[in-house]
Design a protein around this motif. Structure first.
Motif, PDB file in Angstrom:
ATOM      1  N   ASP A  51      18.501  18.393  70.582  1.00 23.40           N
ATOM      2  CA  ASP A  51      18.380  17.996  71.833  1.00 23.40           C
ATOM      3  C   ASP A  51      19.325  16.705  72.065  1.00 23.40           C
ATOM      4  N   LYS A  52      19.937  16.572  73.431  1.00 24.88           N
ATOM      5  CA  LYS A  52      21.059  15.758  73.533  1.00 24.88           C
ATOM      6  C   LYS A  52      20.509  14.395  73.779  1.00 24.88           C
ATOM      7  N   ARG A  53      19.326  14.114  74.644  1.00 21.63           N
ATOM      8  CA  ARG A  53      19.034  12.977  75.023  1.00 21.63           C
ATOM      9  C   ARG A  53      17.693  12.635  74.120  1.00 21.63           C
ATOM     10  N   ALA A  54      17.853  11.200  73.761  1.00 22.25           N
ATOM     11  CA  ALA A  54      16.640  10.814  72.894  1.00 22.25           C
ATOM     12  C   ALA A  54      15.417  11.046  73.521  1.00 22.25           C
ATOM     13  N   TYR A  55      15.043  10.836  74.769  1.00 18.34           N
ATOM     14  CA  TYR A  55      13.842  10.873  75.449  1.00 18.34           C
ATOM     15  C   TYR A  55      13.409  12.456  75.139  1.00 18.34           C
ATOM     16  N   VAL A  56      14.056  13.397  75.119  1.00 17.75           N
ATOM     17  CA  VAL A  56      13.670  14.761  74.851  1.00 17.75           C
ATOM     18  C   VAL A  56      13.354  14.858  73.347  1.00 17.75           C
ATOM     19  N   PHE A  57      14.272  14.575  72.730  1.00 23.49           N
ATOM     20  CA  PHE A  57      14.010  14.551  71.066  1.00 23.49           C
ATOM     21  C   PHE A  57      12.675  13.960  70.824  1.00 23.49           C
ATOM     22  N   HIS A  58      12.408  12.888  71.640  1.00 25.60           N
ATOM     23  CA  HIS A  58      11.017  12.083  71.281  1.00 25.60           C
ATOM     24  C   HIS A  58      10.013  12.905  71.740  1.00 25.60           C
ATOM     25  N   GLY A  59      10.174  13.675  72.663  1.00 20.65           N
ATOM     26  CA  GLY A  59       9.010  14.574  73.280  1.00 20.65           C
ATOM     27  C   GLY A  59       8.982  15.755  72.168  1.00 20.65           C
ATOM     28  N   THR A  60       9.919  16.283  71.601  1.00 23.21           N
ATOM     29  CA  THR A  60       9.882  17.219  70.636  1.00 23.21           C
ATOM     30  C   THR A  60       8.989  16.871  69.118  1.00 23.21           C
ATOM     31  N   VAL A  61       9.383  15.439  68.617  1.00 26.39           N
ATOM     32  CA  VAL A  61       8.710  15.267  67.550  1.00 26.39           C
ATOM     33  C   VAL A  61       7.220  14.917  68.032  1.00 26.39           C
ATOM     34  N   THR A  62       7.066  14.547  69.218  1.00 29.55           N
ATOM     35  CA  THR A  62       5.566  14.034  69.544  1.00 29.55           C
ATOM     36  C   THR A  62       4.946  15.464  69.810  1.00 29.55           C
ATOM     37  N   THR A  63       5.373  16.417  70.113  1.00 25.98           N
ATOM     38  CA  THR A  63       4.694  17.854  70.386  1.00 25.98           C
ATOM     39  C   THR A  63       4.578  18.483  68.803  1.00 25.98           C
ATOM     40  N   ALA A  64       5.432  18.348  67.964  1.00 23.27           N
ATOM     41  CA  ALA A  64       5.014  18.452  66.765  1.00 23.27           C
ATOM     42  C   ALA A  64       4.028  17.762  66.024  1.00 23.27           C
ATOM     43  N   ALA A  65       3.785  16.346  66.226  1.00 22.49           N
ATOM     44  CA  ALA A  65       2.736  15.581  66.012  1.00 22.49           C
ATOM     45  C   ALA A  65       1.560  16.062  66.310  1.00 22.49           C
ATOM     46  N   ILE A  66       1.254  16.535  67.918  1.00 25.66           N
ATOM     47  CA  ILE A  66       0.139  17.135  68.418  1.00 25.66           C
ATOM     48  C   ILE A  66      -0.250  18.003  67.718  1.00 25.66           C
ATOM     49  N   ARG A  67       0.631  19.060  67.271  1.00 27.75           N
ATOM     50  CA  ARG A  67       0.280  20.371  66.688  1.00 27.75           C
ATOM     51  C   ARG A  67      -0.285  19.980  65.294  1.00 27.75           C
ATOM     52  N   LEU A  68       0.057  19.006  64.459  1.00 30.37           N
ATOM     53  CA  LEU A  68      -0.684  18.711  63.256  1.00 30.37           C
ATOM     54  C   LEU A  68      -2.043  17.936  63.612  1.00 30.37           C
ATOM     55  N   TRP A  69      -2.227  17.650  64.641  1.00 27.69           N
ATOM     56  CA  TRP A  69      -3.566  16.851  64.991  1.00 27.69           C
ATOM     57  C   TRP A  69      -4.404  17.707  65.363  1.00 27.69           C
ATOM     58  N   LEU A  70      -3.818  18.962  66.034  1.00 22.45           N
ATOM     59  CA  LEU A  70      -4.790  19.860  66.440  1.00 22.45           C
ATOM     60  C   LEU A  70      -5.507  20.838  65.455  1.00 22.45           C
ATOM     61  N   ARG A  71      -4.637  20.846  64.236  1.00 23.26           N
ATOM     62  CA  ARG A  71      -5.023  21.771  63.368  1.00 23.26           C
ATOM     63  C   ARG A  71      -6.141  21.280  62.477  1.00 23.26           C
ATOM     64  N   PRO A  72      -7.247  22.171  62.009  1.00 21.97           N
ATOM     65  CA  PRO A  72      -8.340  21.703  61.459  1.00 21.97           C
ATOM     66  C   PRO A  72      -7.972  20.684  60.162  1.00 21.97           C
TER      67      PRO A  72
END
Length: 293
Positions: free
Chosen positions: A272-293
């Protein structure tokens, strides 16, 4: 359901925290298909235009991800998912460890236009916008660094993006102050763990004073140069720092958390070129880890 898509259980945990479909004049289509497309791209790291057709228009998926990265929707979802986990007793507050990891930036991540990006239809600057775009040069070339606080169950609690050459110790306080888990049943959000662990890169008088002021126990080894400097100063150098080797063994939990997070290729390598988009990418990966049992 394709490989890597949200299961029915995961979707049941996530859906209550998403914006209503009827917002924005009814322009939003099914959230589940679009979010599965975002997760597919985060997991594989492929270009947005190469998304499989089963996720619909690639531009719809990309724009949803970019908008939610810009206006803080992904951050709010992460906090809500963490609140649910805390309510279920799935957060280990007995130990929060801090560490950092470098992410090599792909050549396509460089060359963002100068100036503040704008959210279409809004006048505000995107959240987590950085003038330096969190890109810096180190021995490996262009890199970004993720400073992460992880709980004992190997889930990310909070993180901060910086250019790759930035030091670790100055970012410790900023990362810990981002640990903020709401309490759905009422009351102030929980922000203080029982114990904090970090490696010797985070050893500084400023960090130790901050942890003592917040009454947080900590296990941080003292480097040889700091120990020698303290001894040279005699009584003015202060007391020796406490260090428990058995407690320090739990520092591997944050390293395992980073490994789980970087299983997503769009996190391990920044596209991702923009820092805020890359921040959203990392946040999405973190959300997926929390959703897993």
């Amino acid at each position: 359901m394709g490989r890597g898509d949200l299961t029915n259980t995961e979707w049941g945990r996530l859906e209550p925290h998403l914006p209503a479909i009827g917002q924005r004049g009814g322009r939003w289509s099914d959230h589940r298909r679009v979010i599965n497309g975002v997760l597919f791209r985060v997991r594989t790291g492929i270009p947005w235009r190469d998304l499989p057709e089963r996720f619909g228009s690639w531009k719809t998926v990309y724009e949803r991800h970019r908008r939610w990265s810009a206006d803080g929707t992904w951050d709010r979802v992460l906090r809500a998912v963490q609140a649910d986990a805390d309510l279920a007793g799935r957060i280990d507050w007995s130990m929060v460890s801090v560490d950092s990891t470098s992410c090599r930036a792909h050549q396509h991540a460089a060359g963002a236009r100068k100036g503040k990006p704008r959210i279409p239809g809004k006048r505000a600057t995107p959240r987590h916008h950085r003038p330096d775009e969190a890109l810096g040069r180190s021995r490996g070339g262009l890199t970004s660094k993720i400073h992460l606080a992880g709980e004992g169950g190997c889930h990310p609690m909070a993180f901060l993006l910086t250019p790759g050459e930035w030091g670790d110790a100055p970012q410790m306080i900023a990362v810990l102050e981002r640990v903020r888990v709401p309490r759905p049943q009422g009351g102030r959000p929980r922000e203080r763990p029982d114990h904090v662990s970090a490696d010797k890169a985070y050893s500084s008088r400023r960090n130790r004073r901050y942890l003592r002021r917040r009454h947080i126990k900590h296990t941080i080894p003292e480097p040889k140069n700091q120990r020698a400097s303290r001894k040279r100063r005699g009584s003015n150098g202060g007391r020796p720092t406490d260090f428990d080797k058995e407690v320090y063994k739990r520092r591997n939990e944050v390293e395992r958390t980073i490994n789980r997070l970087k299983n997503s290729r769009a996190v391990a390598t920044r596209y991702d070129k923009r820092a805020y988009v890359f921040h959203g990418t990392v946040t999405t990966a973190a959300i997926r880890l929390w959703l897993r049992p």
